[in-house]
Every structure is written in structure tokens, then in C-alpha cells.
Motif scaffolding. Structure first.
Motif: not given
Length: 139
Positions: A83-90
Motif C-alpha cells: 500500500x502507498x508504494x510508488x516507483x519514483x522516477x522522473x
């Protein structure tokens, strides 16, 4: 389909012949499938492609959603269903979301006795797979 058209993303759906039946909540399973397809469209750039393949094998109904998006770094793949995890890329920072969709998909699939996986390579897109048990005459 409208989201794919709006982004000029080609959506292909292939269903192999089969007459197996999955026992479960049609609304929840449909919502899980919609979420996987919508995510694939959301993360695929304009002009890309999303392919949905549904087939039967080894007592399961298997669906795979493959996109031509940016791919997911290997360290992030293990956390995608949290839950609430998002891949952080540009690229992903520009795409709105809460990080709940895949966690909900996981809960729905596991509740139905199924399994969920991801296969991805940065720069080469992603495939999300779901396998659900088929009802047999013995069930």
C-alpha cells in the motif's frame, strides 16, 4: 478503451479458447482487471501498446497485461504491491496516483486463491500477471 484512445495507445486483447470457470466475485475481479489495464495504459507513453492475453493452463486462468512503458527498476518490483508504494522516477512523478491500486489488486487476487506477479526491465516495459484457479468437476 477510451483512456487508450485518448493517449493514442494501442490496446490489443487476445483470448485463447477455453471453457474453464473462475469462481469468485465478478465485480471485484473485474475491478482488479480494470486496474491492471488502466495502469498499463497510464504508464505507457503515447504511441505505445498494451496487450492483454488470457489463457488457460494447469488448472488456472492466466491473464497477462504487457505494456511498452518505461519499465520498473528491479529493487522496486518487490514493493509494487505494498500500500502507498510508488516507483519514483522522473517519468512517474508526472503521473498522478495514490499507490493503492496494486495493493488492492493483490488483496482481491489472493482472496480468490490466486497469485500475482510482475516481470519488468527498465526501458522495455512491464508485464503484470494474474493466475486464478479454475473450477473443476470435482470442486
Amino acid at each position: 478503451v477510451q483512456a487508450a484512445d485518448a493517449k493514442s495507445v494501442t490496446l490489443l486483447v487476445e483470448r485463447a479458447p477455453g471453457d474453464g470457470v473462475v469462481l469468485g466475485d465478478e465485480e471485484w475481479l473485474g475491478s482488479a482487471a480494470d486496474n491492471l489495464i488502466e495502469n498499463a495504459i497510464k504508464y505507457t507513453p503515447a504511441g505505445g501498446q498494451v496487450r492483454v492475453i488470457v489463457r488457460e493452463g494447469s488448472g488456472e486462468s492466466v491473464a497477462e497485461v504487457t505494456d511498452t512503458g518505461p519499465g520498473i527498476p528491479l529493487p522496486d518490483q518487490a514493493r509494487l504491491f505494498e500500500p502507498f508504494f510508488r516507483v519514483e522516477t522522473e517519468y512517474t512523478r508526472r503521473i498522478p496516483g495514490t499507490g493503492l491500486g496494486l495493493a488492492i489488486v493483490r488483496a482481491v487476487i489472493e482472496r480468490h486463491g490466486g497469485r500475482l506477479w510482475v516481470s519488468s526491465e527498465v526501458g522495455h516495459g512491464s508485464t503484470f500477471g494474474v493466475a486464478l484457479p479454475l473450477v473443476t468437476a470435482a470442486n
